[in-house]
Design an enzyme around this catalytic site. Structure first.
Site: not given
Length: 246
Positions: A13-14
């Site tokens: 995920d970012i």
């Protein structure tokens, strides 16, 4: 968390995982060293690294330019199966225009409300207007009532509408059908409720879920990270290991 291994398929995920949360999505900072580390790790894993985000792939590319890694955007509604390829839509239909109009009206409630318009999803951020969070959620729920195939997701000071048939879990499953990701230990690193779909997908295949931040505190049965900075340090160590093995 365990030290990364060369036989992993790594899903990251970012926002809130690789990057610290900012007041608005366009103000996040991407350290130059992170780009270098991701590039080294992707090479070491022979392509088995993907960024899995609620952001669009175009926005992911802007953040991590010049990298064009394998990626999934808009909570599984689009993907790029291999680095450098064109993004492909997975969701069949774009969001109805009426939902974008509803979001635009919500933005008028307070200057601190930020709307992200996407082709197959939208996000209404209220980090700078916390008191309006419940009202925003209620109005968006009313807006999608009766619309088939859509769902409303709560997140960290954000409400998101997305395709109910797609998720970070379906994105992981799709990647694991690709040659670069197949027959590896699937590992997902994420910080929010939307990432739990990814967690379930990797664990169903005997893989590893690594939560970050408050999610890690709520899930002590899983190894995890206190902050995105710890995730970046972990990746830096893996990149150094990869460089040493080259």
């Amino acid at each position: 968390p365990p030290l990364p291994q060369a036989n992993w398929a790594l899903f990251l995920d970012i926002d809130g995982t690789l990057l610290d949360i900012a007041e608005t999505p366009d103000r996040v900072a991407v350290p130059g060293s992170l780009r270098r580390h991701l590039q080294a790790i992707e090479k070491h894993l022979e392509g088995a690294l993907a960024l899995v985000s609620g952001r669009t792939i175009a926005e992911i590319d802007r953040l991590f330019d010049p990298l064009r890694l394998a990626a999934s955007g808009q909570h599984g509604s689009e993907w790029r199966p291999v680095p450098g390829a064109a993004a492909q839509a997975i969701a069949e239909q774009p969001l109805p225009q009426g939902l974008h109009e509803t979001a635009a009206r919500l933005a008028g409630l307070h200057p601190g409300i930020v709307v992200e318009r996407k082709s197959h999803a939208l996000a209404v951020h209220y980090r700078k207007a916390q008191a309006l969070g419940p009202e925003i959620g209620s109005r968006l729920a009313q807006a999608i009532a009766g619309l088939q195939g859509l769902m409303l997701l709560p997140g960290k000071s954000v409400w998101e509408i997305k395709d109910a048939r797609q998720s970070k879990g379906t994105a992981v499953e799709r990647f694991l059908q690709q040659p670069a990701f197949a027959d590896r230990v699937a590992v997902f690193v994420g910080d929010d409720r939307t990432d739990e779909d990814g967690f379930r997908a990797v664990e169903a295949r005997g893989g590893i879920a690594l939560p970050v931040g408050a999610l890690a505190l709520r899930q002590p049965q899983r190894p995890g990270f206190a902050t995105p900075a710890q995730v970046r340090d972990w990746l830096a160590a893996f990149a150094a290991q990869a460089d040493g093995a080259a």
